[in-house]
Design a protein around this motif. Sequence first.
Motif, PDB file in Angstrom:
ATOM      1  N   ASP A   1      40.241  28.970  37.682  1.00 43.68           N
ATOM      2  CA  ASP A   1      41.579  29.144  38.244  1.00 43.68           C
ATOM      3  C   ASP A   1      41.650  30.540  38.854  1.00 43.68           C
ATOM      4  N   LEU A   2      41.657  30.609  40.181  1.00 48.02           N
ATOM      5  CA  LEU A   2      41.677  31.894  40.887  1.00 48.02           C
ATOM      6  C   LEU A   2      43.070  32.301  41.333  1.00 48.02           C
ATOM      7  N   SER A   3      44.086  31.578  40.878  1.00 45.33           N
ATOM      8  CA  SER A   3      45.446  31.944  41.279  1.00 45.33           C
ATOM      9  C   SER A   3      45.801  33.296  40.679  1.00 45.33           C
ATOM     10  N   PRO A   4      46.629  34.075  41.367  1.00 45.47           N
ATOM     11  CA  PRO A   4      47.010  35.386  40.848  1.00 45.47           C
ATOM     12  C   PRO A   4      47.730  35.247  39.512  1.00 45.47           C
ATOM     13  N   ALA A   5      47.558  36.240  38.641  1.00 47.42           N
ATOM     14  CA  ALA A   5      48.200  36.222  37.325  1.00 47.42           C
ATOM     15  C   ALA A   5      49.719  36.180  37.468  1.00 47.42           C
ATOM     16  N   ASP A   6      50.252  36.929  38.396  1.00 45.60           N
ATOM     17  CA  ASP A   6      51.688  36.955  38.653  1.00 45.60           C
ATOM     18  C   ASP A   6      51.933  36.520  40.085  1.00 45.60           C
ATOM     19  N   PRO A   7      51.967  35.196  40.337  1.00 42.34           N
ATOM     20  CA  PRO A   7      52.145  34.761  41.713  1.00 42.34           C
ATOM     21  C   PRO A   7      53.486  35.205  42.259  1.00 42.34           C
ATOM     22  N   PRO A   8      53.555  35.439  43.560  1.00 41.70           N
ATOM     23  CA  PRO A   8      54.823  35.841  44.150  1.00 41.70           C
ATOM     24  C   PRO A   8      55.860  34.743  43.982  1.00 41.70           C
ATOM     25  N   GLY A   9      57.095  35.133  43.944  1.00 40.40           N
ATOM     26  CA  GLY A   9      58.190  34.176  43.791  1.00 40.40           C
ATOM     27  C   GLY A   9      58.310  33.304  45.020  1.00 40.40           C
ATOM     28  N   PRO A  10      59.087  32.221  44.929  1.00 46.65           N
ATOM     29  CA  PRO A  10      59.219  31.326  46.069  1.00 46.65           C
ATOM     30  C   PRO A  10      59.917  32.010  47.230  1.00 46.65           C
ATOM     31  N   ASP A  11      59.521  31.592  48.431  1.00 47.32           N
ATOM     32  CA  ASP A  11      60.145  32.118  49.639  1.00 47.32           C
ATOM     33  C   ASP A  11      61.489  31.406  49.802  1.00 47.32           C
TER      34      ASP A  11
ATOM     35  N   ASP B   1      60.559  19.704  49.887  1.00 44.21           N
ATOM     36  CA  ASP B   1      59.227  20.301  49.990  1.00 44.21           C
ATOM     37  C   ASP B   1      59.041  21.486  49.061  1.00 44.21           C
ATOM     38  N   ASP B   2      60.058  21.872  48.293  1.00 43.95           N
ATOM     39  CA  ASP B   2      59.950  23.041  47.430  1.00 43.95           C
ATOM     40  C   ASP B   2      59.505  22.698  46.010  1.00 43.95           C
ATOM     41  N   GLU B   3      59.069  21.458  45.782  1.00 44.17           N
ATOM     42  CA  GLU B   3      58.605  21.083  44.450  1.00 44.17           C
ATOM     43  C   GLU B   3      57.356  21.873  44.109  1.00 44.17           C
ATOM     44  N   GLU B   4      57.196  22.146  42.816  1.00 41.97           N
ATOM     45  CA  GLU B   4      55.997  22.855  42.366  1.00 41.97           C
ATOM     46  C   GLU B   4      54.796  21.951  42.581  1.00 41.97           C
ATOM     47  N   ARG B   5      53.738  22.521  43.101  1.00 45.98           N
ATOM     48  CA  ARG B   5      52.524  21.745  43.348  1.00 45.98           C
ATOM     49  C   ARG B   5      51.397  22.298  42.491  1.00 45.98           C
ATOM     50  N   THR B   6      50.591  21.397  41.951  1.00 47.69           N
ATOM     51  CA  THR B   6      49.415  21.795  41.199  1.00 47.69           C
ATOM     52  C   THR B   6      48.232  21.744  42.144  1.00 47.69           C
ATOM     53  N   PRO B   7      47.425  22.831  42.212  1.00 46.22           N
ATOM     54  CA  PRO B   7      46.282  22.804  43.120  1.00 46.22           C
ATOM     55  C   PRO B   7      45.312  21.682  42.754  1.00 46.22           C
ATOM     56  N   SER B   8      44.725  21.056  43.751  1.00 48.42           N
ATOM     57  CA  SER B   8      43.709  20.039  43.503  1.00 48.42           C
ATOM     58  C   SER B   8      42.388  20.722  43.222  1.00 48.42           C
ATOM     59  N   SER B   9      41.391  19.928  42.869  1.00 45.84           N
ATOM     60  CA  SER B   9      40.086  20.511  42.590  1.00 45.84           C
ATOM     61  C   SER B   9      39.482  21.132  43.842  1.00 45.84           C
ATOM     62  N   SER B  10      39.958  20.760  45.007  1.00 48.55           N
ATOM     63  CA  SER B  10      39.409  21.306  46.239  1.00 48.55           C
ATOM     64  C   SER B  10      40.338  22.350  46.862  1.00 48.55           C
ATOM     65  N   SER B  11      41.225  22.909  46.059  1.00 46.99           N
ATOM     66  CA  SER B  11      42.129  23.922  46.598  1.00 46.99           C
ATOM     67  C   SER B  11      41.427  25.268  46.633  1.00 46.99           C
ATOM     68  N   SER B  12      42.059  26.235  47.256  1.00 52.16           N
ATOM     69  CA  SER B  12      41.463  27.561  47.333  1.00 52.16           C
ATOM     70  C   SER B  12      41.693  28.361  46.053  1.00 52.16           C
TER      71      SER B  12
ATOM     72  N   ALA C   1      38.301  29.021  33.407  1.00 56.24           N
ATOM     73  CA  ALA C   1      38.455  27.590  33.677  1.00 56.24           C
ATOM     74  C   ALA C   1      39.739  27.097  33.040  1.00 56.24           C
ATOM     75  N   VAL C   2      40.393  26.197  33.728  1.00 53.97           N
ATOM     76  CA  VAL C   2      41.592  25.575  33.165  1.00 53.97           C
ATOM     77  C   VAL C   2      41.148  24.632  32.053  1.00 53.97           C
ATOM     78  N   PRO C   3      41.938  24.483  31.001  1.00 50.82           N
ATOM     79  CA  PRO C   3      41.549  23.561  29.922  1.00 50.82           C
ATOM     80  C   PRO C   3      41.485  22.126  30.432  1.00 50.82           C
ATOM     81  N   PRO C   4      40.559  21.338  29.902  1.00 53.49           N
ATOM     82  CA  PRO C   4      40.500  19.928  30.299  1.00 53.49           C
ATOM     83  C   PRO C   4      41.803  19.214  29.934  1.00 53.49           C
ATOM     84  N   GLU C   5      42.059  18.101  30.587  1.00 50.17           N
ATOM     85  CA  GLU C   5      43.279  17.338  30.322  1.00 50.17           C
ATOM     86  C   GLU C   5      43.362  16.992  28.838  1.00 50.17           C
ATOM     87  N   GLY C   6      44.519  17.277  28.243  1.00 52.61           N
ATOM     88  CA  GLY C   6      44.751  16.981  26.839  1.00 52.61           C
ATOM     89  C   GLY C   6      44.275  18.046  25.867  1.00 52.61           C
TER      90      GLY C   6
END
Length: 187
Positions: free
Chosen positions: A88-98, A106-117, A19-24
């Motif tokens: 947090d199910l994101s890969p430990a080493d996500p692939p680099g940007p395309d 549109d290339d800004e870093e995005r944080t997944p929402s609570s309803s993301s995959s 689990a990701v740490p709570p805010e703060g």
Amino acid sequence: MDDVCGLPSGGSVPIAARAVPPEGAPADLPPRVVATEPAARLIRELVGRHGPVMFHQSGGCCDGSAPMCYPDGEFRVGQRDVLVGELDLSPADPPGPDRSEPPGDDDEERTPSSSSSTRVRVWISGSQFETWKHTQLVVDAVPGRGSGFSLENPTGTRFLSRARTFGPQELEALEQFPPRTGADLEE
């Protein structure tokens, strides 16, 4: 925290998602929920079939010690239900940007929402949380048939809840960041 979860049989299973740490909260706050490698694989499979998912651990008659997996938002969370965490199910080493296209707005870093995959909310009933609040919920997956209401039912693998008891220092740290409840949700 170790990278493995000890099993009652004496073996161990690698932890693949936390689990990701709570805010703060500090990054080293012990997560209230983790998922084993088999569970993370099954969750990713279900997300591929059904889109974002969520879990609820009720302790009711139908599921026993099995967390129920639903399409995200399909289970109505009660005001007393406790959000144990967001795995947090994101890969430990996500692939680099395309970089086949030039960088743009549109290339800004995005944080997944609570309803993301890549983030999966794990809820537990308030009464069940009171019983389990001194333990870390470990979502595992084992061979067998899941509950008729849970998404993994036809896969031949089922989710199973395990627990690891928090140490005194972990409990003290967690008390500083109480979990949110369904009443805290902003609808």
